[in-house]
Design a protein around this motif. Sequence first.
Motif, PDB file in Angstrom:
ATOM      1  N   LEU A 133      22.683 -17.266   6.381  1.00  0.00           N
ATOM      2  CA  LEU A 133      21.685 -17.116   7.431  1.00  0.00           C
ATOM      3  C   LEU A 133      20.844 -18.383   7.512  1.00  0.00           C
ATOM      4  CD1 LEU A 133      20.434 -13.492   6.677  1.00  0.00           C
ATOM      5  CD2 LEU A 133      22.153 -14.191   8.337  1.00  0.00           C
ATOM      6  N   ALA A 134      20.821 -19.001   8.671  1.00  0.00           N
ATOM      7  CA  ALA A 134      20.060 -20.236   8.850  1.00  0.00           C
ATOM      8  C   ALA A 134      18.970 -20.058   9.905  1.00  0.00           C
ATOM      9  CB  ALA A 134      20.991 -21.385   9.220  1.00  0.00           C
ATOM     10  N   LEU A 135      19.391 -19.780  11.131  1.00  0.00           N
ATOM     11  CA  LEU A 135      18.442 -19.647  12.237  1.00  0.00           C
ATOM     12  C   LEU A 135      18.834 -18.421  13.048  1.00  0.00           C
ATOM     13  CD1 LEU A 135      16.050 -20.879  13.780  1.00  0.00           C
ATOM     14  CD2 LEU A 135      17.690 -22.228  15.088  1.00  0.00           C
ATOM     15  N   THR A 136      18.062 -17.373  12.935  1.00  0.00           N
ATOM     16  CA  THR A 136      18.454 -16.098  13.525  1.00  0.00           C
ATOM     17  C   THR A 136      17.821 -15.910  14.904  1.00  0.00           C
ATOM     18  OG1 THR A 136      16.671 -14.954  12.331  1.00  0.00           O
ATOM     19  CG2 THR A 136      18.837 -15.052  11.269  1.00  0.00           C
ATOM     20  N   PHE A 143      14.521 -23.741   8.390  1.00  0.00           N
ATOM     21  CA  PHE A 143      15.952 -23.541   8.628  1.00  0.00           C
ATOM     22  C   PHE A 143      16.733 -24.831   8.397  1.00  0.00           C
ATOM     23  CE2 PHE A 143      14.753 -24.874  12.953  1.00  0.00           C
ATOM     24  CZ  PHE A 143      15.819 -25.680  13.334  1.00  0.00           C
ATOM     25  N   GLU A 144      16.108 -25.975   8.673  1.00  0.00           N
ATOM     26  CA  GLU A 144      16.758 -27.261   8.403  1.00  0.00           C
ATOM     27  C   GLU A 144      16.873 -27.499   6.902  1.00  0.00           C
ATOM     28  OE1 GLU A 144      15.480 -29.957  12.235  1.00  0.00           O
ATOM     29  OE2 GLU A 144      13.897 -29.430  10.787  1.00  0.00           O
ATOM     30  N   LYS A 145      15.854 -27.117   6.165  1.00  0.00           N
ATOM     31  CA  LYS A 145      15.905 -27.267   4.704  1.00  0.00           C
ATOM     32  C   LYS A 145      17.005 -26.392   4.107  1.00  0.00           C
ATOM     33  CE  LYS A 145      13.123 -27.223   0.479  1.00  0.00           C
ATOM     34  NZ  LYS A 145      13.485 -28.619   0.156  1.00  0.00           N
ATOM     35  N   VAL A 146      17.146 -25.177   4.636  1.00  0.00           N
ATOM     36  CA  VAL A 146      18.207 -24.279   4.170  1.00  0.00           C
ATOM     37  C   VAL A 146      19.572 -24.944   4.334  1.00  0.00           C
ATOM     38  CG1 VAL A 146      19.441 -22.143   4.720  1.00  0.00           C
ATOM     39  CG2 VAL A 146      16.956 -22.117   4.493  1.00  0.00           C
ATOM     40  N   GLY A 159      21.498 -18.191  15.863  1.00  0.00           N
ATOM     41  CA  GLY A 159      21.384 -17.304  17.000  1.00  0.00           C
ATOM     42  C   GLY A 159      21.548 -17.997  18.335  1.00  0.00           C
ATOM     43  N   ALA A 160      22.243 -17.333  19.257  1.00  0.00           N
ATOM     44  CA  ALA A 160      22.483 -17.905  20.588  1.00  0.00           C
ATOM     45  C   ALA A 160      21.199 -18.064  21.381  1.00  0.00           C
ATOM     46  CB  ALA A 160      23.462 -17.023  21.358  1.00  0.00           C
ATOM     47  N   THR A 161      20.190 -17.269  21.072  1.00  0.00           N
ATOM     48  CA  THR A 161      18.924 -17.393  21.792  1.00  0.00           C
ATOM     49  C   THR A 161      18.149 -18.636  21.364  1.00  0.00           C
ATOM     50  OG1 THR A 161      17.885 -15.911  20.168  1.00  0.00           O
ATOM     51  CG2 THR A 161      18.725 -14.913  22.189  1.00  0.00           C
ATOM     52  N   ARG A 162      18.659 -19.355  20.375  1.00  0.00           N
ATOM     53  CA  ARG A 162      18.081 -20.638  19.948  1.00  0.00           C
ATOM     54  C   ARG A 162      19.047 -21.780  20.236  1.00  0.00           C
ATOM     55  NH1 ARG A 162      13.078 -18.288  18.886  1.00  0.00           N
ATOM     56  NH2 ARG A 162      13.364 -16.510  17.525  1.00  0.00           N
ATOM     57  N   ALA A 163      19.770 -21.684  21.340  1.00  0.00           N
ATOM     58  CA  ALA A 163      20.853 -22.625  21.625  1.00  0.00           C
ATOM     59  C   ALA A 163      20.392 -24.072  21.646  1.00  0.00           C
ATOM     60  CB  ALA A 163      21.516 -22.271  22.958  1.00  0.00           C
ATOM     61  N   GLU A 164      19.161 -24.314  22.078  1.00  0.00           N
ATOM     62  CA  GLU A 164      18.669 -25.693  22.140  1.00  0.00           C
ATOM     63  C   GLU A 164      18.551 -26.319  20.758  1.00  0.00           C
ATOM     64  OE1 GLU A 164      15.073 -23.126  21.525  1.00  0.00           O
ATOM     65  OE2 GLU A 164      16.919 -23.016  22.707  1.00  0.00           O
ATOM     66  N   MET A 165      18.496 -25.486  19.712  1.00  0.00           N
ATOM     67  CA  MET A 165      18.389 -25.987  18.343  1.00  0.00           C
ATOM     68  C   MET A 165      19.739 -26.413  17.776  1.00  0.00           C
ATOM     69  SD  MET A 165      15.198 -25.842  17.560  1.00  0.00           S
ATOM     70  CE  MET A 165      13.683 -25.035  18.103  1.00  0.00           C
ATOM     71  N   LEU A 166      20.823 -26.047  18.450  1.00  0.00           N
ATOM     72  CA  LEU A 166      22.146 -26.359  17.929  1.00  0.00           C
ATOM     73  C   LEU A 166      22.384 -27.866  17.799  1.00  0.00           C
ATOM     74  CD1 LEU A 166      24.218 -23.639  19.757  1.00  0.00           C
ATOM     75  CD2 LEU A 166      24.158 -23.976  17.292  1.00  0.00           C
ATOM     76  N   GLN A 167      21.789 -28.657  18.684  1.00  0.00           N
ATOM     77  CA  GLN A 167      21.936 -30.103  18.557  1.00  0.00           C
ATOM     78  C   GLN A 167      21.319 -30.607  17.260  1.00  0.00           C
ATOM     79  OE1 GLN A 167      20.796 -32.414  21.992  1.00  0.00           O
ATOM     80  NE2 GLN A 167      21.703 -30.957  23.422  1.00  0.00           N
ATOM     81  N   ASP A 168      20.161 -30.063  16.893  1.00  0.00           N
ATOM     82  CA  ASP A 168      19.526 -30.450  15.635  1.00  0.00           C
ATOM     83  C   ASP A 168      20.365 -30.004  14.445  1.00  0.00           C
ATOM     84  OD1 ASP A 168      17.376 -31.511  17.039  1.00  0.00           O
ATOM     85  OD2 ASP A 168      16.206 -29.667  16.930  1.00  0.00           O
ATOM     86  N   ILE A 169      20.947 -28.813  14.540  1.00  0.00           N
ATOM     87  CA  ILE A 169      21.771 -28.299  13.447  1.00  0.00           C
ATOM     88  C   ILE A 169      23.042 -29.132  13.303  1.00  0.00           C
ATOM     89  CG2 ILE A 169      23.201 -26.319  12.764  1.00  0.00           C
ATOM     90  CD1 ILE A 169      20.875 -24.562  13.858  1.00  0.00           C
TER      91      ILE A 169
END
Length: 275
Positions: free
Chosen positions: A145-148, A167-170, A188-198
Amino acid sequence: MTSREIFEQIKKKQSFLCVGLDSDVNKIPRFLYDTTDPVFAFNKEIIDATHDLTVAYKPNLAFYESMGVSGWNTLEKTVNYIRYNYPDIFIIADAKRGDIGNTSNLYAKAFFDAMDFDAVTVAPYMGEDSVKPFLTYVGKYVILLALTSNKGASDFQYVKENDERLFEKVINTSKDWGTEENMMYVVGATRAEMLQDIRKIAPKHFLLVPGVGAQGGSLAEVARNGMNEQCGLLVNSSRGIIFAGDGEDFAQKARAAATEVQQEMASLLKEGSLL
């Protein structure tokens, strides 16, 4: 199953769909109550109707554990049915386990030896020694589990220290525990904009992405922000597919819903030059 084998299935089916078997006994069609195992009868019909459109199934264990021993029997029959009839499909135990080493060792034994899942979702809060036992199984995956996608994710996951969100530290810390061949991440898909950072932190790992469909996440945004050279995505849809219908044609309705998602995924794979 290797990441390459998962990718081969993605290309073959032109799909990176994971169907969540969140098979709530209170929501399945009523006529199935006349069978000896209503939830298994429901799962079997859903699986037979969608197996060629999906690369993974993900039973959420809460729906089975809530029924006690009979629920565990249903879960075991469901996994065995997929293994026997559709052996190339990836099976995820959505269990969200996470405990000290000895206990985690037994959880790993339960899901990988006794139940023969390919992967299990694990909570990282207790750190490396709670995750390592799962990583000793060759060909099996921890999905950390990283970013839910739930509302409460903001309580902890976005807390920042030294310019690094939790979540980045995890992900930064855990990616040294294993490799892209035995570890994935829940995003989570509702955080799609964060996928680039991940993707800057974990460019090659597969990501399990819930939240598309009933939760409102955008499949196109997930693909455009998170896809890598092996697709690298397993996008889950549960209620939007399995409960698309509640009559005797529920399996056909589920297939129609899954087909709609698969067709969009095929377009996105072509857009990403993966087909």
